[in-house]
Design a protein around this motif. Sequence first.
Motif, PDB file in Angstrom:
ATOM      1  N   LEU A  37       0.808  -1.216   0.000  1.00  0.00           N
ATOM      2  CA  LEU A  37       0.000   0.000   0.000  1.00  0.00           C
ATOM      3  C   LEU A  37       0.847   1.275   0.000  1.00  0.00           C
ATOM      4  N   GLN A  38       2.081   1.172   0.474  1.00  0.00           N
ATOM      5  CA  GLN A  38       2.912   2.373   0.616  1.00  0.00           C
ATOM      6  C   GLN A  38       3.044   3.167  -0.687  1.00  0.00           C
TER       7      GLN A  38
ATOM      8  N   SER B 185       1.261  11.588   1.545  1.00  0.00           N
ATOM      9  CA  SER B 185       1.944  11.946   2.791  1.00  0.00           C
ATOM     10  C   SER B 185       0.995  12.057   3.975  1.00  0.00           C
ATOM     11  N   ALA B 186      -0.298  12.248   3.699  1.00  0.00           N
ATOM     12  CA  ALA B 186      -1.286  12.346   4.773  1.00  0.00           C
ATOM     13  C   ALA B 186      -1.857  10.990   5.174  1.00  0.00           C
ATOM     14  N   GLY B 187      -1.449   9.921   4.460  1.00  0.00           N
ATOM     15  CA  GLY B 187      -1.923   8.581   4.795  1.00  0.00           C
ATOM     16  C   GLY B 187      -3.129   8.122   4.012  1.00  0.00           C
ATOM     17  N   ASP B 188      -3.587   8.924   3.047  1.00  0.00           N
ATOM     18  CA  ASP B 188      -4.725   8.509   2.229  1.00  0.00           C
ATOM     19  C   ASP B 188      -4.283   7.492   1.179  1.00  0.00           C
ATOM     20  N   VAL B 189      -5.105   6.459   0.989  1.00  0.00           N
ATOM     21  CA  VAL B 189      -4.831   5.416   0.017  1.00  0.00           C
ATOM     22  C   VAL B 189      -5.599   5.718  -1.266  1.00  0.00           C
ATOM     23  N   TYR B 190      -4.962   5.459  -2.414  1.00  0.00           N
ATOM     24  CA  TYR B 190      -5.557   5.840  -3.699  1.00  0.00           C
ATOM     25  C   TYR B 190      -5.785   4.667  -4.651  1.00  0.00           C
ATOM     26  N   GLY B 191      -5.529   3.454  -4.217  1.00  0.00           N
ATOM     27  CA  GLY B 191      -5.718   2.352  -5.145  1.00  0.00           C
ATOM     28  C   GLY B 191      -5.671   1.008  -4.458  1.00  0.00           C
ATOM     29  N   VAL B 192      -5.949  -0.024  -5.237  1.00  0.00           N
ATOM     30  CA  VAL B 192      -5.881  -1.411  -4.770  1.00  0.00           C
ATOM     31  C   VAL B 192      -4.918  -2.162  -5.689  1.00  0.00           C
ATOM     32  N   PRO B 193      -3.931  -2.853  -5.120  1.00  0.00           N
ATOM     33  CA  PRO B 193      -2.962  -3.583  -5.943  1.00  0.00           C
ATOM     34  C   PRO B 193      -3.496  -4.935  -6.381  1.00  0.00           C
ATOM     35  N   GLN B 194      -2.980  -5.393  -7.496  1.00  0.00           N
ATOM     36  CA  GLN B 194      -3.277  -6.757  -7.951  1.00  0.00           C
ATOM     37  C   GLN B 194      -1.965  -7.446  -8.302  1.00  0.00           C
ATOM     38  N   ASN B 195      -1.766  -8.609  -7.741  1.00  0.00           N
ATOM     39  CA  ASN B 195      -0.610  -9.434  -8.060  1.00  0.00           C
ATOM     40  C   ASN B 195       0.712  -8.678  -8.004  1.00  0.00           C
ATOM     41  N   PRO B 196       1.061  -8.074  -6.875  1.00  0.00           N
ATOM     42  CA  PRO B 196       2.380  -7.450  -6.775  1.00  0.00           C
ATOM     43  C   PRO B 196       3.475  -8.500  -6.921  1.00  0.00           C
TER      44      PRO B 196
ATOM     45  N   THR C  53       3.459 -14.845  -6.064  1.00  0.00           N
ATOM     46  CA  THR C  53       3.533 -13.391  -6.106  1.00  0.00           C
ATOM     47  C   THR C  53       3.792 -12.920  -4.679  1.00  0.00           C
ATOM     48  N   LEU C  54       3.925 -11.611  -4.485  1.00  0.00           N
ATOM     49  CA  LEU C  54       4.093 -11.072  -3.142  1.00  0.00           C
ATOM     50  C   LEU C  54       2.755 -11.105  -2.411  1.00  0.00           C
ATOM     51  N   PRO C  55       2.756 -11.329  -1.105  1.00  0.00           N
ATOM     52  CA  PRO C  55       1.499 -11.338  -0.352  1.00  0.00           C
ATOM     53  C   PRO C  55       0.881  -9.955  -0.254  1.00  0.00           C
ATOM     54  N   VAL C  56      -0.401  -9.870  -0.536  1.00  0.00           N
ATOM     55  CA  VAL C  56      -1.121  -8.598  -0.436  1.00  0.00           C
ATOM     56  C   VAL C  56      -1.562  -8.355   1.011  1.00  0.00           C
ATOM     57  N   PHE C  57      -1.719  -9.433   1.768  1.00  0.00           N
ATOM     58  CA  PHE C  57      -2.149  -9.312   3.163  1.00  0.00           C
ATOM     59  C   PHE C  57      -1.080  -9.898   4.079  1.00  0.00           C
ATOM     60  N   ASP C  58      -1.398 -10.053   5.349  1.00  0.00           N
ATOM     61  CA  ASP C  58      -0.383 -10.490   6.305  1.00  0.00           C
ATOM     62  C   ASP C  58      -0.007 -11.958   6.089  1.00  0.00           C
TER      63      ASP C  58
END
Length: 459
Positions: free
Chosen positions: A134-135, A140-151, A370-375
């Motif tokens: 998500l980073q 800079s204010a911590g707002d998220v702007y998207g959802v990743p797929q298959n990082p 792929t990289l894990p999207v969650f924990d």
Amino acid sequence: MPRNSRCAAILGCMALTATLAGCSSLTPSSAGGDGDLVLRVQGMPPATDKPGVALFKKQVADFEKANPGIKVKGSTTVFDPLTFSAKLSGGNVEDVIKVPLTEPQRLIQQKQVQPITGQLKEWEHFKEFNPQVLQPLTDSAGDVYGVPQNPYAQGLVYNRELFEKAGLDPDRPPTTWEEVRTAAKRISDSTGKAGFVHESKDNQGGWQLTMLSYAFGGELEKEQGGKYTATLTGEPTKKGLRLLKDMRWKDDSLGKTLLNNQNDVIKQFAAGQVGMFMGSPGTYRLAKMQFGMENTDAFGVAPMPQSGGDATLTGGDIYMVPKSADKKHAAAAVEWLTFAYAKPQYSTDMAAEQAKALSADPKSAVGVPTLPVFDKKRQTEIDAAIKPYVNVKLRNFKPYIDGLSTLKLKPEPPFQAQKLYTALDPVVQAVLTKRDADIDSLLASAEKDVNAKLAADQK
């Protein structure tokens, strides 16, 4: 990531969804025949991806059933850096756009996309997202702007069969670039095949040079006071180019076809003509499904070799909501993002259902990491859920999985990366095609050119 690489689909053991790509025209519309809100979404797969098309259609049907009053209109539009900005500025894009990881920070800074934090946080599992993925999508204010797929994280793809023919151990692939050079020469001398191939056109020469620079401990962009500048003349970048120059002109281990994009390289690899190249595990799917690789047992992948660095380039597809979407369409868009991309990468039931459906097609590739999207806990549960349907040889991905945890995940240059890649392509091409190429002057010229463009973009 360069535009041709958008087709590099990944169906994950660690995060499983359909990878959707293609191209189509945009037909604006806001309501269906019965007054339904029509949500236009990028990410519909091309007709050639039959498993993906079937899965997309099912997702749409399930979403529409769960959200009466919304009709989803899929688009196979793909990201093109030459036309994307103009379309976005003119509002001539869908309500959900799909971009590579090179773009979010620029789009956020230029206020061309909408924050989705408030609505996304309503999903009960929002806090379980992997912060690393998500980073790059957060301001800079911590707002998220998207959802990743298959990082994904880049590594070294290699042909296990050619390794054996060259007297190399396929279970112990190179871990440094000095070892890559040695292995490439042995493969070339022993088999007559290209020991290593470096992409060099369609922005992919610059993209892969970025990977090399990271592996040698370098940076290609720095930020100071909110402004970005290119740093293309660093010693690590020069070391990467010197390596390529030596492999080309001293070792003759890069093959005879020197101007390649990703599809060119994967096609050659699928035909058994390439020993090694930089790529992600997801290139397995392209090699098998798009280019007909018959001997898929020869596919191997390892972590990115390091020679002074400790990082590998990461990327992936990002789904975002453009500024042009009105309030109703934006709200519907976030519902779609959560349903189509977040939940399938979290829900063990959805992951298993999709894996089962995809594994029914003998050309599919279920279980590619792929990289894990969650924990980590959730990822372990996802892996167990899809295990009965995995149809790839996981042993061949083991070096990559075992070694990835030792590397830092480094995103692509955050601001106008495509402009860096465009400037670096000719540098890579010169090194590969001209024996007397002056690396220092080529990089200095490219850096000057890029910084002039970045300065203009940040006025």
